[in-house]
Scaffold this motif. Structure first.
Motif, PDB file in Angstrom:
ATOM      1  N   ARG A 193      41.124  28.060  40.380  1.00  0.00           N
ATOM      2  CA  ARG A 193      42.504  27.606  40.195  1.00  0.00           C
ATOM      3  C   ARG A 193      43.070  27.031  41.483  1.00  0.00           C
ATOM      4  O   ARG A 193      43.724  26.004  41.484  1.00  0.00           O
ATOM      5  CB  ARG A 193      43.375  28.764  39.694  1.00  0.00           C
ATOM      6  CG  ARG A 193      43.037  29.233  38.291  1.00  0.00           C
ATOM      7  CD  ARG A 193      44.236  29.907  37.653  1.00  0.00           C
ATOM      8  NE  ARG A 193      44.671  31.068  38.409  1.00  0.00           N
ATOM      9  CZ  ARG A 193      44.270  32.312  38.156  1.00  0.00           C
ATOM     10  NH1 ARG A 193      43.394  32.542  37.193  1.00  0.00           N
ATOM     11  NH2 ARG A 193      44.725  33.325  38.856  1.00  0.00           N
ATOM     12  N   ARG A 200      40.044  32.907  40.396  1.00  0.00           N
ATOM     13  CA  ARG A 200      41.180  32.452  41.197  1.00  0.00           C
ATOM     14  C   ARG A 200      40.794  31.296  42.117  1.00  0.00           C
ATOM     15  O   ARG A 200      41.601  30.398  42.362  1.00  0.00           O
ATOM     16  CB  ARG A 200      41.750  33.627  41.992  1.00  0.00           C
ATOM     17  CG  ARG A 200      42.498  34.624  41.112  1.00  0.00           C
ATOM     18  CD  ARG A 200      43.028  35.801  41.913  1.00  0.00           C
ATOM     19  NE  ARG A 200      43.849  36.678  41.092  1.00  0.00           N
ATOM     20  CZ  ARG A 200      43.372  37.645  40.331  1.00  0.00           C
ATOM     21  NH1 ARG A 200      42.073  37.851  40.274  1.00  0.00           N
ATOM     22  NH2 ARG A 200      44.185  38.420  39.615  1.00  0.00           N
ATOM     23  N   TRP A 205      46.626  35.991  34.717  1.00  0.00           N
ATOM     24  CA  TRP A 205      47.846  35.361  35.244  1.00  0.00           C
ATOM     25  C   TRP A 205      48.976  36.383  35.344  1.00  0.00           C
ATOM     26  O   TRP A 205      49.702  36.438  36.338  1.00  0.00           O
ATOM     27  CB  TRP A 205      48.256  34.204  34.330  1.00  0.00           C
ATOM     28  CG  TRP A 205      49.603  33.639  34.673  1.00  0.00           C
ATOM     29  CD1 TRP A 205      49.911  32.723  35.640  1.00  0.00           C
ATOM     30  CD2 TRP A 205      50.850  33.999  34.061  1.00  0.00           C
ATOM     31  NE1 TRP A 205      51.260  32.474  35.658  1.00  0.00           N
ATOM     32  CE2 TRP A 205      51.872  33.237  34.702  1.00  0.00           C
ATOM     33  CE3 TRP A 205      51.206  34.868  33.025  1.00  0.00           C
ATOM     34  CZ2 TRP A 205      53.203  33.345  34.348  1.00  0.00           C
ATOM     35  CZ3 TRP A 205      52.533  34.971  32.672  1.00  0.00           C
ATOM     36  CH2 TRP A 205      53.517  34.215  33.327  1.00  0.00           C
TER      37      TRP A 205
END
Length: 268
Positions: free
Chosen positions: A52, A49, A139
């Motif tokens: 991202r 994460r 996701w």
């Protein structure tokens, strides 16, 4: 609440860097629980994460500082990386601020039994053989967590107890494909191959202590939904602790107001 001291504590799947991580709950847990040894059984930091989008609030630093402080005070802290913090797998045998990094460990229980400690992602077919599918699943899990936040706020306003939609949804899906049972079986087989009496792992966010054909299977759970840890007592018995339930029952406030006095200042 008095501080409880154990021989060993096992914590996994904290996912620091994820907005879903209940770092405040973990910080409180660490305030009220000490041990001679703490095993961090993977996915403590969520590198997936963070790649991202960067999310690292102060409470994440506070958790790290709390663990470092325990290490400085004499607690042995061992970090076994998982798939979300796999970047640490390049540093087996290294020490960072007194925290050891190891790929896997054989733990000698107080009762003389041996326990293989590993994260467990190497036995997850999705993660091992289809990384793209694993990321897509990650996701979808993020989306479920967002739904969870909204539902939790609504239930809180209505005076209803906490209930995790994401945990419920995941459990339905994984039970449907018999994922949990198969994961437990292959991990227990791995312990058996290494001559261990039991195995302690994380990864699937499903805390449990049970016997599987002569092998004790222990999963630490997570600090995203269930807020669970495993504790080993001085006599070698194991206890599954669900901190969110204890905190709610005893109305323990989050540790935000205590951070400045308890935690040492951050380096610039």
């Amino acid at each position: 609440m008095d501080t409880r001291h154990f021989r060993t504590l096992f914590i996994s799947d904290v996912h620091l860097g994820s907005k879903a991580a209940k770092a405040d709950f973990l910080l409180d847990f660490l305030r009220y629980h000490d041990a001679d040894t703490i095993f961090l059984v993977g996915d403590i930091v969520d590198g997936w994460r963070l790649k991202r989008s960067w999310y690292w609030p102060q409470v994440c630093n506070d958790v790290v500082q709390k663990l470092l402080r325990k290490a400085r005070k004499g607690t042995r802290v061992v970090y076994i990386p998982g798939n979300h913090d796999e970047f640490l797998r390049d540093f087996p045998g290294m020490h960072f601020g007194g925290i050891e990094v190891a790929e896997r460990v054989m733990h000698d229980g107080a009762d003389g039994k041996k326990y293989l400690i590993l994260h467990g992602d190497e036995f997850d077919v999705v993660v091992r053989n289809a990384r793209l599918l694993a990321y897509l699943g990650d996701w979808a899990y993020d989306t479920a967590i967002k739904i969870n936040v909204v539902l939790a706020a609504i239930r809180r306003r209505m005076g209803m107890p906490y209930w995790s939609f994401s945990a419920w949804a995941k459990l339905q899906v994984k039970h449907a494909v018999n994922f949990i049972g198969e994961f437990q079986r292959v991990v227990a087989d791995e312990a058996r191959k290494h001559g261990a009496d039991g195995v302690i792992c994380g990864h699937i966010h499903h805390a449990v202590i049970e016997d599987m054909d002569g092998v004790r299977y222990i999963n630490t759970g997570d600090w995203v939904e269930s807020c669970t840890a495993i504790a080993e007592h001085e006599d070698g018995t194991f206890e599954l602790i669900t901190w969110s339930t204890i905190a709610d029952a005893q109305a323990i406030p989050l540790a935000i107001e205590h951070r400045d006095s308890e935690l040492e200042p951050q380096a610039a």
